[in-house]
Each structure stands twice: as C-alpha cells, then as structure tokens.
Design an enzyme around this catalytic site. Structure first.
Site, short mmCIF file in Angstrom:
data_model
loop_
_atom_site.label_atom_id
_atom_site.label_comp_id
_atom_site.label_asym_id
_atom_site.label_seq_id
_atom_site.Cartn_x
_atom_site.Cartn_y
_atom_site.Cartn_z
N LYS A 53 27.58 -3.20 78.25
CA LYS A 53 28.93 -3.34 77.07
C LYS A 53 28.29 -3.19 75.56
O LYS A 53 29.24 -2.47 74.77
CB LYS A 53 29.60 -4.68 77.29
CG LYS A 53 30.52 -4.82 78.43
CD LYS A 53 30.63 -6.33 78.91
CE LYS A 53 31.21 -6.35 80.40
NZ LYS A 53 31.61 -7.38 80.97
N GLN A 97 30.30 -13.55 79.43
CA GLN A 97 30.05 -13.00 80.57
C GLN A 97 30.19 -14.06 81.66
O GLN A 97 29.54 -14.86 81.84
CB GLN A 97 28.64 -12.29 80.51
CG GLN A 97 28.12 -11.62 81.54
CD GLN A 97 29.37 -10.39 82.02
OE1 GLN A 97 29.65 -9.68 80.97
NE2 GLN A 97 29.66 -10.07 83.21
N ASP A 120 38.68 -9.74 76.36
CA ASP A 120 38.47 -9.80 77.60
C ASP A 120 39.50 -10.35 78.45
O ASP A 120 39.54 -9.95 79.85
CB ASP A 120 36.91 -10.44 77.91
CG ASP A 120 36.35 -9.95 79.11
OD1 ASP A 120 36.48 -8.87 79.62
OD2 ASP A 120 35.65 -10.77 79.89
#
Ligand code: NAP
Length: 280
Positions: A53, A97, A120
């Site tokens: 990412k 994450q 996200d």
C-alpha cells in the site's frame, strides 16, 4: 465463446495514471494527499500488505506515514494513536491493517477512525451510510470489485448474485453494494446448507471464503460471472478457476483480478478525501 477476463491489474494501472495526475494537481495547490498506515504486531502477511500500500502511494506521488506498534499494544494505546491521526490535518486517510493482535478490540478501534478519513471503509457508520445509498467510502475490496464490473460494463441489475462469505470487510459490504445496484442477492456462510445448489442458480458469484479453491467449477452455471476475492500463497483464490474460460462469461484471474483493485481503491479514496479538503 471465451470468457472476458476482468483484468484488475490493467484497470489499476490505468487508474494509477489518472490518480498520479490528480495528486500532482493537488500538490500544486499545496496539498499533499497523505495516507497513514497503522500496523500492529509482526504478522508477515500484514507487513507485506502495508508495504504494498505504501509502495503504491509512492508510485502515484502520495505521502504515506507508517505507524508501527508492538505486538503488545493495548486497545487504549491504539485508540490514542488513531485519535492523534484524526486530529492531524496533514493526514487524509487512515488505514488500520486487519487483523490486529487478539487483545485489541478491533471493532472499537475501527470505529474510532474519523468518518472523513475512513478511506478503507471499515467503520460501522461508513457501512451504514453505504448501505443506505448515502455518500461513504466503500470497503476497498468490494468497492474495487464494483469498479471492475463497471469498467467492463457488466450490469448486475436483476441478476441472481450469490456472495459466499459475510465478513465485515468483504462479504457483507459486497452484498449491500450489489443490492444497491439492484441485483437479487443471496449471502452464504459457514452454516449455509446446500451451498452447491444455491451457487448453481447464480448468475454472478463472489467467492470470499478464505479456503483455497473451495467453490468448485462444476457448481457454477454456464455463462455465469465469477468474482474470486480469495488470495492464497499457492497463487490461487477461493474458486476453482482451472480451465474456467470456456464455461463462464467473465471472471477475475488470481492473481491480477481483485487484489490490485483493492489497493487501487484505497489510494483513490485517499485522493478523494484530500480533494474534499480543498473543496470544503
Ligand atoms: P473471513 O473473515 O475469514 O470470512 C470468511 C467467510 O467465509 C465467513 O463469513 C465464513 O462464514 C465463510 N465461510 C467459511 N467457511 C465456509 C464454508 N465452508 N462455507 C461457506 N462459507 C464459509 O475472510 P475475509 O477477510 O472475508 O476474506 C475472504 C477471502 O478474501 C480470503 O481468501 C482473503 O485472503 C481474501 N481477501 C482478499 C483481499 C484482496 O485484496 N484481494 C482482501 C481481503 C480478503 P462465517 O461467517 O459463518 O464464519
């Protein structure tokens, strides 16, 4: 007829070019789109995902801030980190994450992310807004899948769509996105009975199970559209894709289908968050 390959690698490359240009435009106005990534613990797969990412950010000229926390981090410590990033005006998007170590209340931490920085698409508020058809950043994997379907002009309206998996980041938001596009959606999970016969009725199948080649080719109806969200170290997904191209009308390869679209969507939504800051 040979199936259309839904090429996420190709689309993400095309999209990166346009993102790169827009990042340059913003930079000229003094705004540097910035993604903060939070990695808790030492899970090698998570380390790889975060690195990928951040590398993508670098390729398009975006900034990324890497926050790395130890395996023993507490919920309170992680909440404080998120709070600091929420109030940092130089940060446009926050990626926590998944998964975090088990002592942490992951849901509480996801929901602490400011909705304007939830690029996200992991907060309950963002999921609720998306489900209601309100403005929201979609969860990146399903949102990337929808972008791929749109790029290949696949209209899901009226199709029988079967989503196998109901996780908060994948199966559930996928089902709501397809429903919002007027597909008739069935959601399957580990307690579903007669899965094979449900799949045999599907015009569109999304595999989001987490078990290699779990969905068998002979469960899949002729000319169905096949989306494989799974990814496993043995370079396969959750669906048996061997020699599938003569059987279905379109499918996502593994690798090179859904995976690249996930990261691209994260980067795109970070850009959109930065653009909104300029416009507000
Ligand atoms: P997850 O949280 O483990 O969820 C798996 C889902 O599959 C659950 O809802 C589970 O049902 C269901 N399931 C498990 N066994 C089943 C069975 N025998 N029959 C029917 N359903 C079953 O996984 P996830 O995070 O959603 O990820 C799913 C897959 O997508 C994985 O392969 C992962 O690597 C991949 N993934 C890819 C990306 C990408 O960027 N390409 C991103 C995220 C995930 P229950 O709810 O009943 O337990």
């Amino acid at each position: 007829m040979t199936a259309t390959i839904l090429d996420g690698k190709k689309l993400s490359k095309i999209s990166e070019q346009s993102i790169k240009q827009k990042v340059e435009n913003l930079s000229e106005k003094g705004i540097k789109p910035t993604l903060a990534t939070i990695l808790v613990g030492n899970d090698p797969a998570s380390e790889t995902y975060v690195r990928m990412k951040r590398n993508t950010c670098a390729r398009v000229g975006m900034e990324s801030i890497a926050v790395e926390l130890s395996e023993t981090t507490t919920t309170d410590e992680l909440l404080q980190t998120i709070k600091n990033l929420n109030s940092d005006d130089s940060v446009h998007g926050i990626l926590l994450q998944h998964p975090v170590p088990s002592q942490i209340d992951e849901r509480l931490c996801f929901d602490a992310i400011d909705i304007t920085k939830d690029v996200d698409g992991v907060t309950c508020l963002g999921f609720g807004n998306m489900s209601m058809g309100l403005e929201a950043y979609g969860s990146c994997t399903p949102a990337g899948i929808i972008r791929l379907l749109e790029y290949y002009e696949i209209n899901v309206e009226g199709l029988n769509a079967v989503v196998v998996g109901r996780s908060p980041i994948l199966g559930k938001p996928m089902a709501m996105m397809l429903l919002n596009l007027n597909a008739t959606v069935t959601i399957c999970h580990s307690r579903t009975q007669n899965l094979d016969s449900i799949i045999k009725n599907a015009d569109l199948i999304v595999g989001a199970v987490g078990i290699p080649k779990f969905i068998k080719k002979d469960w899949i109806k002729k000319n169905a559209i096949v989306i494989d969200a799974g990814y496993h170290p043995e370079q396969c997904g959750d669906i048996e894709l061997d020699n599938i191209d003569e059987h279905v009308s379109a499918y996502t390869p593994v690798p090179g289908g859904v995976g690249p679209m996930t990261i691209n969507t994260l980067i795109l939504q970070t850009l959109q968050s930065a653009e909104k800051r300029v416009n507000n």
